[in-house]
Design an enzyme around this catalytic site. Structure first.
Site, PDB file in Angstrom:
ATOM      1  N   ASP A 337       0.856  -1.172   0.000  1.00  0.00           N
ATOM      2  CA  ASP A 337       0.000   0.000   0.000  1.00  0.00           C
ATOM      3  C   ASP A 337       0.902   1.236   0.000  1.00  0.00           C
ATOM      4  OD1 ASP A 337      -2.380   1.488   0.233  1.00  0.00           O
ATOM      5  OD2 ASP A 337      -2.130   1.634   2.396  1.00  0.00           O
ATOM      6  N   ASP A 641      -2.488  -0.914   5.844  1.00  0.00           N
ATOM      7  CA  ASP A 641      -2.880  -0.403   7.155  1.00  0.00           C
ATOM      8  C   ASP A 641      -4.383  -0.169   7.278  1.00  0.00           C
ATOM      9  OD1 ASP A 641      -3.037   1.702   5.417  1.00  0.00           O
ATOM     10  OD2 ASP A 641      -1.799   3.080   6.583  1.00  0.00           O
ATOM     11  N   ASP A 645      -7.399  -3.201   3.173  1.00  0.00           N
ATOM     12  CA  ASP A 645      -6.293  -4.112   2.867  1.00  0.00           C
ATOM     13  C   ASP A 645      -6.491  -5.501   3.477  1.00  0.00           C
ATOM     14  OD1 ASP A 645      -4.770  -2.109   1.518  1.00  0.00           O
ATOM     15  OD2 ASP A 645      -4.206  -1.294   3.459  1.00  0.00           O
TER      16      ASP A 645
END
Length: 902
Positions: A337, A641, A645
């Site tokens: 990410d 986070d 996700d």
């Protein structure tokens, strides 16, 4: 999504793309809300606004499933043999190892289930709903489709809502979409194909209202919300076995078949070849099985991984599942990410351009430390002071020092929006504060006009309107710009080029302007913002972590691809990826969520390895990307986070969550949690994973010849009808003493040179390759042959058989000790001073082995228990001399292996 009977009429498809009257009609409601009676009926039909807990197996079944492992079968088989032999002490010791393994797995299981619990904890507790003609505070769990609710700054959105009123509404959706900047919301429908991050007419359950006010109609509750769909994805994502788990299962199965085959062969030879008594033959076969089964292997693996967990924790990588420690070492692709993982998730002004000059701003994040340096070297002048005054005064954010620490050590946080926080910080870097100025009036930010204005009074009593907003909007309202000599005509063409240049590098561009007014002026409106003096622009970016740039370069050197998967826009994603070294080409391909949506899974599989940047992605897209990579045999680590996700972390081979800024749902879905939210820690964890796997291989290659030599000794005795050199209880002693001492020493071996310069090991295969298995067999022959020579040599010399067996046990123990030093360096020679240093555990374990062996040999009760005899000093000579020979012979074998590989 399956809904209760009667609930189908309370579903509206793609409400974000429909006009508000159409949504009202579909949900049989209006802006005045519904009645309490209707709400109760709908609640009965659709159920509470909660994410349903997943079905769970009974605890006893979840515990027993951890015994379903081939190596555990080997342990249980060894325990059964001990029970048959009546050796109950050893039986309970082996059973304890099996039970401990199961307990560890049971305690650490439930990753997906606890992830769902973490997601459920994100939902709001209360809501302001309009029922029976008035506003009431109701439990969020009782909201139903058709309810009308209102939202205010700081509220957690309690359900999915189609907005019909929105005033300067901005919502922080980073946990859902991964986008770092709060999303501006409105009431107009958006295209039906819009992704979650582009549905501006919706507010989603679990997100946070950053600014503004709104009212809307609840369109989805519980499992029907976007966050509920993520929960379903987590449940459906499925987890994969780690490479080590697969290798150990495969190895255990093959080893079991070999042992059973050898036992049957030995029974046949002993019975039909030598006519041995059946009882004696069964005893010998049991002894062979005890010798051949590496009952210490599961415990060795568990302990080696547990040591790795402790060592990784000291480097800020907290492991939730033991096999994940090793699996990190086999990672071939890291999907990361962007926000908060590769970047700091703290917006920062990187560039300032005024009519006079262009400036670079140093320093990262919310720490007000850095400098403003002109590209041509000139000192910042009045032009910078003017634009920084707008930055700090036309601003609703505040910087807060978290502790009394010096600013250089951190401790700063933001109250307000990230973009405004970046402006506050750059003003401090330039030495401009709000001291002495007083805000008189304000025009709040409105997404329709994309600007904010304040009327401020300076310390000398003069007043001015300060404006910040989108460059095109401020340029359209400006007639002049602040030049070197004061006001000068505006140069729109130049500013269009500046904005395009900054935007092309992924910077978010904001502009500043001002307008002096009369001292008596105390009110301002939008219509007053004409004839402005343009002051310049800021280029703002969520900056990359410097240490992450270095870590990505190290990953590339180690043969590991790094891919960025983000909810941000394609331009921003590409700019960050270039700055971080993920891609080098300015026109590298970026695959967006919309493009990905148009691809079939097979088409995605064809391109997934060639694309390193994915933008505007949804949770479903992330899972598809991970699956596409895994279809090529890639071992995928996924970092993140946000709750968006969690499904991909569950599906990936290794899920890595951020410990500081990560949501609870993400942490629970992951195998690894980074205590410092630092991508560089992943690099260290991969290095540690490679070291642990190397040490595990060394331990297995070291342990197997012990069993091989013992099994060979018994096999030779049965095949040739000779006296057994070892009794079953003596076999157990050698297994136990080497497993307790020597085997664990290799778990502490430091990393081999160049460990991060070699490519990831190929997934699949066996933990012991065919080449290594041949090596193990040759070492077994060496140690076993030396043991047979010592035993039968002593017997031929007229020595008592019990005394000869004691010498044979000493030979096995010392031969294994010599072989330990060979195993310290499997890929290079151990004939080096390095073999004597670098791992103190080797010397402590060698000392422990010698002490145990002396106790076995000379303590009377041990003589009675194991049938050993005290050895004369001279009887130690042959075992010691042959151990040295074994060490040198193994080094010759290693040299031949290295030459063969070359």
């Amino acid at each position: 999504m399956t809904l209760p009977a009667g609930a189908t009429s309370l579903v509206v498809d793609r409400p974000f793309a429909r006009a508000v009257p159409e949504v009202q009609s579909a949900l049989r409601t209006d802006v005045g809300g519904i009645t309490s009676a209707e709400a109760a009926a709908r609640l009965q039909a659709v159920g509470p606004n909660e994410l349903p807990p997943p079905p769970r197996k009974p605890a006893i079944l979840r515990f027993l499933v951890h015994f379903n492992d081939t190596l555990i079968y080997i342990l249980l088989g060894a325990a059964a043999i001990k029970a048959i032999m009546g050796d109950w002490l050893d039986f309970w010791v082996i059973m304890s190892v099996a039970v401990i393994n199961a307990v560890i797995g049971f305690v650490q299981e439930g990753r997906a289930e606890t992830a769902l619990a973490g997601i459920r904890g994100m939902l709001s507790v209360h809501a302001r709903a309009r029922r029976d003609g008035g506003w009431n505070t109701v439990p969020a769990a009782e909201l139903v489709p058709g309810d009308v609710i209102r939202l205010a700054p700081g509220d957690k959105v309690p359900a999915d809502v189609r907005l019909f009123q929105a005033a300067q509404l901005r919502i922080d959706e980073s946990a859902l979409t991964g986008e770092s900047v709060p999303a501006s919301k409105g009431v107009d429908p958006v295209p039906a194909e819009a992704g979650v991050g582009d549905r501006a007419s919706m507010a989603f359950s679990g997100t946070i209202v950053s600014a503004g006010q709104a009212r809307g109609i609840v369109t989805g509750t519980g499992a029907a919300t976007e966050i509920g769909k993520i929960q379903e994805l987590v449940g459906d994502a499925g987890s994969l076995e780690t490479p080590l788990t697969k290798q150990l299962n495969d190895f255990g199965k093959k080893l079991t078949l070999v042992i059973l085959g050898m036992a049957v062969l030995m029974l046949a030879i002993g019975r039909f070849g030598h006519g041995m008594p059946f009882a004696e033959l069964i005893s010998a076969t049991i002894g062979f099985a005890v010798a051949a089964i590496p009952e210490g292997l599961p415990a060795l693996v568990t302990i080696t991984l547990a040591i790795g967990v402790q060592q990784m924790a000291r480097h800020n990588a907290i492991t939730r599942k033991l096999p994940a420690v090793e699996a990190l070492g086999s990672v071939t692709t890291v999907c990361s990410d962007k926000t908060g993982t590769l970047t700091k998730n703290e917006m920062t002004v990187r560039r300032i351009v005024t009519p006079v000059a262009a400036y670079q701003v140093t320093g990262l994040g919310y720490q007000p430390i850095g400098e403003i340096v002109a590209d041509d070297g000139r000192a910042p002048g009045a032009d910078v002071a003017a634009i920084l005054s707008v930055a700090t005064l036309c601003n609703d954010a505040h910087l807060v020092r978290d502790s009394a620490e010096d600013a250089a050590s951190g401790g700063w946080s933001l109250v307000g929006e990230p973009t405004e926080g970046a402006l506050k910080v750059v003003a401090r870097k330039g030495g401009v504060s709000s001291a002495g100025a007083r805000r008189v009036d304000v025009v709040p930010f409105d997404s329709a006009h994309k600007l904010m204005a304040t009327l401020h009074e300076a310390a000398d009593g003069s007043r001015a309107i300060l404006v910040k907003g989108a460059p095109d909007r401020l340029l359209g309202r400006s007639t002049t710009q602040r030049g070197t000599a004061g006001r000068e005509p505006l140069d729109p063409a130049r500013w269009d080029a500046v904005v395009a240049e900054l935007g092309g590098t992924g910077l978010r561009v904001l502009a500043a302007a001002r307008l002096p007014v009369d001292r008596a002026r105390d009110l301002i409106a939008l219509d007053d913002l004409e004839g402005l003096e343009f002051l310049g622009v800021w280029g703002i970016l969520d900056p990359p972590r410097p240490e992450a740039i270095e870590a990505i370069a190290d990953c590339h050197t180690a043969g590991i691809r790094v891919k960025m998967i983000t909810g941000d826009h394609a331009g921003t994603a590409l700019a960050i990826s270039r700055e971080m070294g993920i891609v080098e080409d300015a026109d590298a391909r970026v695959l967006t969520g919309g493009e990905l949506e148009a691809l079939t899974q097979e088409q995605l599989k064809d391109v997934v390895r060639d694309v390193d940047v994915y933008a505007r992605t949804s949770p479903e897209h992330k899972i598809r990307i991970v699956r596409g990579l895994q279809a090529h045999g890639e071992v995928v680590a996924m970092t993140g986070d946000g709750v968006n996700d969690a499904p991909a972390l569950t599906r990936a081979n290794i899920g890595i969550a951020m410990g500081i800024k990560g949501t609870e749902a993400t942490k629970e879905a992951a195998e690894i949690v980074l205590a410092d939210d630092n991508f560089a820690t992943i690099r260290g964890a991969i290095r540690e994973g490679r070291r642990i796997y190397d040490n595990l291989r060394k331990s297995v290659v070291f342990l197997l010849p012990t069993n091989g030599a013992q099994a060979l000794v018994i096999l030779v005795a049965v095949v040739f009808g000779l006296a057994l050199p070892l009794t079953p209880v003596q076999v157990l002693w050698v297994n136990m003493v080497t497993a307790l001492t020597l085997s664990l020493a290799l778990a502490y071996e430091p990393a081999e040179k160049g460990i991060m310069s070699r490519p990831p090991r190929a997934p699949g295969g066996s933990i012991v390759s065919a080449r290594e298995l041949g090596f193990v067999l040759l070492v077994s022959l060496l140690i076993g042959g030396a043991t047979l020579g010592v035993f039968y040599g002593a017997v031929a010399g007229g020595t008592d058989i019990a005394y000869a067996r004691t010498e044979a046990v000493a030979m096995l123990a010392l031969g294994q000790l010599a072989y330990l030093f060979n195993c310290r360096f499997l890929s290079r020679s151990s004939l080096t001073p390095d073999v004597l240093r670098g791992n103190p555990a080797v010397w402590w374990s060698a000392l422990a082995l010698l002490v145990f062996q002396l106790i076995y040999t000379y303590v009377p009760f041990m003589n009675d228990l194991f049938g050993s005899r005290p050895l004369a000093v001279g009887s130690w000579g042959p075992p010691i001399a042959l151990s040295i020979v074994i060490f040198l012979a193994v080094e010759v074998l290693k040299a031949l292996r290295r030459r063969g590989r070359a």
